[in-house]
Design a protein around this motif. Structure first.
Motif, mmCIF file in Angstrom:
data_model
loop_
_atom_site.group_PDB
_atom_site.id
_atom_site.type_symbol
_atom_site.label_atom_id
_atom_site.label_comp_id
_atom_site.label_asym_id
_atom_site.label_seq_id
_atom_site.Cartn_x
_atom_site.Cartn_y
_atom_site.Cartn_z
ATOM 1 N N PRO A 227 0.797 -1.283 -0.031
ATOM 2 C CA PRO A 227 -0.005 0.049 0.231
ATOM 3 C C PRO A 227 0.777 1.448 0.006
ATOM 4 N N TYR A 228 2.173 1.225 0.242
ATOM 5 C CA TYR A 228 3.028 2.202 0.353
ATOM 6 C C TYR A 228 3.551 2.943 -0.927
ATOM 7 N N PHE A 229 3.863 1.772 -1.887
ATOM 8 C CA PHE A 229 4.287 1.894 -3.220
ATOM 9 C C PHE A 229 3.117 1.983 -4.331
ATOM 10 N N GLY A 230 2.243 1.129 -4.242
ATOM 11 C CA GLY A 230 1.127 0.774 -5.192
ATOM 12 C C GLY A 230 1.623 0.428 -6.425
ATOM 13 N N GLY A 231 1.156 0.706 -7.594
ATOM 14 C CA GLY A 231 1.813 0.092 -8.958
ATOM 15 C C GLY A 231 3.254 0.301 -9.103
#
Length: 655
Positions: free
Chosen positions: A629-633
């Motif tokens: 959830p901190y970097f996503g894609g």
């Protein structure tokens, strides 16, 4: 001649104009009279329009012209509605009419009070009820467990109970054995009884057989038949379930060798785990209600019979033992249970049990309660007054002063309420108070309020925000002024979320320290998992919609609410992720790690070492398909499985 006539005509016209003007000046009405006449007349379209405008204006409150959000004052709208950021109802900005009543006081019209949905209640004296919710597991009543061992050497000729789980009644046969030692002892009894039935030798022979687990009926049958037995039937000493069978047919057993274990399941023990904070509300003999998943919607009960004298140093909990009747055998050992204990609270935070005034109780079996002295029906011990077991039954125990928990704004160690001082012209005054323990939906008041004071129970946060909008100091800030609570960014100081020095890393990031209680974290878990999914998908709209749902759990005051509102105000995914989501994750992991069985589902704890420069951070997911959830894609699969928190089991550490 012609020119003379033209000059005469021009002069005549000018004279007429001058005379007309002079007459008009003298006969014209006063301007104020003209304006009044236009208002009173109703025959023209203009006057009708003016009166209609006047009537429409009278429907609106005089004091306000703009609507704003108490959480996001940057929102300014000309009409009521909902805040586009957090969805809260907008409140009117009121203009001060009259003298300023003080820096901590807000005055508004009754219309504005109704529009802001301000609700109040009276501070009163009453016995609040604290509800403690616990989880635990059912097990054997250890006082009803019986082990059957060989009292003499023997050979197992026949086994009637040949597998575990069989129910037996007291006196039913378990096995048939042959023993030369038993044959000798029976012969001694018959010989002694034949020549001198009442002799000490006869009594000694009977006692020997009794100590070898022969029932009185078996001994009498031997004397009645007057015939030595070569084989002996081993009988069940109690009714119950055979939970252990340690022999087989043909085995030779020695003296002292275990044969069977039988448990009476008509009564069980419920072992509950209580945190330190719960101990103030728990007492010996208290009634406990609980439920199990096997019978949804059905409640069972028992009494606290024992409280461990020592705290478990690993779990930081204390074990409670509850005696539970199990008529019909519906409850099974090993079942998980969710329990609730209710306690009435008197002044100074003591548990008050008026229903036990004058009662006597069994120290070993608290379900035995009588009106006077006597003996326990189960163990025969002398009953004792309930006061000797730490139960408060003082008839003169004073009811404490209490106020609803919804009235309190908490800012770290401070507690603030708003009092309504004037009903005709609603005036609200902020006051700092000293609180005692919380009991259910109420706080015990130590000082700062009097019985009958009218406090705001709904809308206090709006009042505090309105003070700041009028450039008055906030009661949420002890020094006055400062940013609106719940909107501090990581550079700013805050009273609702503590910055711990240990959470600063070399990269300058700040870790927020957040505490969430067990019940709130259970209700928050589905929303947290949805938020994690939205951040992993780089969907800021989905994430903010989830945060709005979280507000239904967190409310609009307190430490957790401040964090949620701060995250809602974030303008980018990065601002929303750090430090807000990290603080929320830490608090959720703390509770899930302590009590995984309380959450009703298995959750997976992931770890990414690259979120910060020299340290990583963790989060929770609903499954083991890693989604960062901190970097996503950008780096969706960055990280690893750290721990699995399984329902009803200890957490499994992957690394």
């Amino acid at each position: 001649m012609k020119r003379s006539k033209q000059k005469l005509y021009i002069i005549s016209v000018l004279l007429v104009l001058v005379v007309t003007f002079s007459i008009g000046r003298c006969t014209a009405p006063d301007s104020s009279q003209t304006q009044q006449t236009s208002v009173n007349q109703s025959g023209t379209g203009d006057s009708q329009s003016h009166v209609g405008h006047q009537q429409q204006t009278n429907f609106l409150p005089e004091e306000f012209t703009t609507w704003t959000c108490s959480m996001h004052p940057q929102i300014q709208q000309p009409e009521p509605g909902q805040c586009p950021i957090c969805g809260m109802e907008l409140i009117p900005i009121t203009a001060s009419s009259g003298e300023d009543s003080g820096p901590r006081t807000l005055t508004m019209s009754q219309t504005a009070e109704a529009l802001a949905d301000i609700q109040t209640t009276r501070v009163e004296k009453r016995y609040p009820e604290a509800k403690v919710r616990l989880v635990g597991k059912l097990g054997y009543d250890e006082t009803r467990v019986r082990s059957l061992s060989a009292r003499f050497p023997a050979r197992i000729d026949r086994l009637f109970v040949n597998f575990n789980g069989l129910k037996v009644q007291r006196g039913e046969h378990l096995a048939q054995v042959y023993s030369p030692e038993l044959l000798t002892a029976v012969s001694e009894l018959l010989t002694s009884h034949r020549y001198n039935p009442g002799s000490s030798a006869t009594k000694s022979a009977k006692e020997k057989l009794r100590l070898w687990d022969l029932l009185p009926s078996q001994i009498e049958k031997i004397l009645e038949d007057n015939n030595p037995i070569e084989e002996f039937e081993l009988l069940a000493p109690i009714s119950g379930v055979v939970v252990q069978k340690k022999i087989n047919e043909g085995d030779y057993v020695k003296t002292g060798q275990p044969l069977f274990k039988i448990v009476d399941l008509s009564h069980l023990w419920l072992q509950l785990e209580a945190y330190e904070a719960d101990l103030a509300w728990l007492r010996f003999g208290q009634s406990v209600s609980f439920s199990v998943e096997a019978f949804p919607g059905e409640s069972f009960g028992g009494n606290i019979s024992f409280i461990e004298p020592e705290l478990n140093r690993k779990t930081r909990t204390v074990t409670l033992r509850v005696n539970v009747p199990n008529n019909g055998g519906r409850l099974k050992p090993g079942m998980f249970a969710k329990a609730q204990i209710s306690a009435q609270i008197a002044k100074n935070g003591i548990v008050y049990t008026p229903e036990l005034i004058g009662k006597w109780i069994s120290p070993m079996h608290p379900q035995i309660i009588k009106d006077g002295p006597g003996q326990c029906d189960i163990c025969g011990m002398d009953l004792v007054p309930v006061e000797k077991m730490g139960i408060t039954v003082d008839e003169e125990a004073e009811a404490p002063l209490v106020l609803p928990a919804s009235a309190v704004l908490r800012t770290g160690k401070r507690a603030v309420v708003y009092l309504k001082k004037n009903a005709e012209r609603p005036t609200f005054e902020g006051r700092e108070i000293n609180l005692g323990a919380r009991a259910g939906d109420f706080y015990i008041v130590k000082s700062g309020l009097e019985q009958g004071d009218e406090v705001v129970t709904h809308g206090a946060f709006k009042i505090d925000s309105a003070l700041q909008i009028q450039a008055k100091p906030s009661m949420m800030n002890p020094d006055g002024g400062g940013p609106i609570p719940g909107h501090q960014h990581q550079e700013s100081s805050t009273n609702s979320i503590d910055h711990e020095h240990s959470d600063y890393d070399s990269g300058g990031h700040v870790g927020l320290s957040l505490k969430i209680d067990l019940i709130t974290s259970k209700n928050l878990l589905p929303h947290y998992l949805s938020l994690q999914s939205g951040l992993a998908e780089d969907d800021i709209e989905s994430a903010k919609n989830t945060l709005k749902e979280m507000m239904k759990v967190t409310g609009h005051s307190g430490q957790l609410s401040s964090l949620v509102h701060t995250m809602l105000a974030a303008e980018s995914l990065d601002d929303l992720r750090k430090p807000g989501f990290e603080a929320l994750s830490k608090a959720m992991i703390d509770q899930v790690s302590r009590r995984p069985e309380a959450f009703g589902q298995t959750v997976y704890q992931m770890f990414c070492p690259m979120v910060y420069g020299d340290r990583g951070t963790s989060w929770l997911q609903a499954d083991n398909n890693l989604r960062n959830p901190y970097f996503g894609g950008r780096m969706l699969q960055c990280g690893e499985l750290e721990t699995v928190h399984k329902v009803g089991e200890a957490s499994i550490h992957a690394h």
